[in-house]
Design a protein around this motif. Structure first.
Motif, PDB file in Angstrom:
ATOM      1  N   GLU A 139     -22.423 -46.514 -44.410  1.00 15.59           N
ATOM      2  CA  GLU A 139     -23.057 -47.530 -43.289  1.00 15.59           C
ATOM      3  C   GLU A 139     -22.069 -48.999 -43.368  1.00 15.59           C
ATOM      4  OE1 GLU A 139     -26.943 -49.404 -41.730  1.00 15.59           O
ATOM      5  OE2 GLU A 139     -27.304 -47.516 -42.810  1.00 15.59           O
ATOM      6  N   VAL A 140     -22.088 -49.366 -44.602  1.00 19.90           N
ATOM      7  CA  VAL A 140     -21.290 -50.644 -44.680  1.00 19.90           C
ATOM      8  C   VAL A 140     -20.094 -50.664 -44.224  1.00 19.90           C
ATOM      9  CG1 VAL A 140     -20.388 -52.363 -46.036  1.00 19.90           C
ATOM     10  CG2 VAL A 140     -22.827 -51.724 -46.218  1.00 19.90           C
ATOM     11  N   LYS A 141     -19.190 -49.424 -44.646  1.00 19.96           N
ATOM     12  CA  LYS A 141     -17.849 -49.083 -44.457  1.00 19.96           C
ATOM     13  C   LYS A 141     -17.837 -48.867 -42.696  1.00 19.96           C
ATOM     14  CE  LYS A 141     -15.503 -46.021 -46.519  1.00 19.96           C
ATOM     15  NZ  LYS A 141     -15.185 -44.852 -47.379  1.00 19.96           N
ATOM     16  N   HIS A 142     -19.007 -48.127 -42.179  1.00 22.57           N
ATOM     17  CA  HIS A 142     -18.866 -47.868 -40.708  1.00 22.57           C
ATOM     18  C   HIS A 142     -18.943 -49.104 -39.982  1.00 22.57           C
ATOM     19  CE1 HIS A 142     -19.466 -45.586 -36.997  1.00 22.57           C
ATOM     20  NE2 HIS A 142     -20.592 -46.233 -37.088  1.00 22.57           N
ATOM     21  N   SER A 143     -19.943 -49.825 -40.502  1.00 21.53           N
ATOM     22  CA  SER A 143     -20.266 -51.201 -39.712  1.00 21.53           C
ATOM     23  C   SER A 143     -19.052 -52.222 -39.793  1.00 21.53           C
ATOM     24  CB  SER A 143     -21.416 -51.834 -40.247  1.00 21.53           C
ATOM     25  OG  SER A 143     -22.577 -51.184 -39.883  1.00 21.53           O
ATOM     26  N   ARG A 144     -18.341 -52.014 -40.975  1.00 22.91           N
ATOM     27  CA  ARG A 144     -17.020 -52.692 -41.116  1.00 22.91           C
ATOM     28  C   ARG A 144     -15.839 -52.450 -40.269  1.00 22.91           C
ATOM     29  NH1 ARG A 144     -13.921 -53.629 -46.508  1.00 22.91           N
ATOM     30  NH2 ARG A 144     -12.458 -55.313 -46.124  1.00 22.91           N
TER      31      ARG A 144
END
Length: 181
Positions: A139-144
């Motif tokens: 999720e962090v990767k996607h949000s970034r």
């Protein structure tokens, strides 16, 4: 002339032995009749006393033997009771030792089972944490990635309008992403 029967018989024996022989007959003798009869009367008088003493001695001996037998029987009974108690105590000790061994074996089995269950629980909890961390990382990767793309788009369009649009798009993407989960 009273005395013990033995003394009276010894005196009577001496009297007869010292008596004079009858003429022409060595097997017969002359004794003083009254004196010998008095000695025989003394023996007769003493005889019941001596017999009573002998009976008393025999009775005392029988009582003593019976008492000794009772005492020996009591000692034997005490020894048998003591031996039975020792045997029972030994059996109780053996039974307690057997029960203790059973309890220890049960405790060791329960310990093994608890250790296995705890290991499984820890393994499952760590797997779930790992999955949750992996999902959070994704999720962090996607949000970034969204952030970078929104930032790049905002620089190419007039800043204010594009910023609003990027924020709007980012929020829409997040909502869309949330709906996928």
């Amino acid at each position: 002339m009273a005395g013990s029967i033995e003394e009276l018989l010894d005196i009577l024996y001496t009297e007869i032995e010292e008596a004079k022989n009858m003429p022409l007959n060595n097997d017969k003798c002359v004794v003083e009749r009254d004196r010998v009869l008095d000695m025989i009367d003394d023996v007769k008088a003493e005889l019941p006393v001596e017999i009573k003493r002998a009976k008393d001695l025999v009775a005392n001996k029988n009582d003593y033997i019976a008492s000794a037998k009772r005492e020996a029987d009591g000692m034997r009974q005490q020894a048998e009771d003591y031996a039975r108690r020792l045997i029972n105590e030994n059996a109780i000790v053996r039974e307690a030792e057997d029960r203790a061994a059973e309890i220890i074996a049960e405790a060791e089995e329960q310990c093994r089972m608890l250790k296995h269950a705890a290991s499984e629980y820890c393994e499952d909890a760590l797997r779930r944490v790992e999955e949750a961390v992996a999902d959070a990382y994704d999720e962090v990767k996607h949000s970034r990635a969204k952030f970078r793309s929104a930032l790049g788009a905002a620089e190419s369009v007039p800043q204010r309008q594009e910023s609003r649009r990027a924020i709007y798009d980012a929020e829409a993407d997040e909502d869309e992403y949330d709906d996928e989960d």
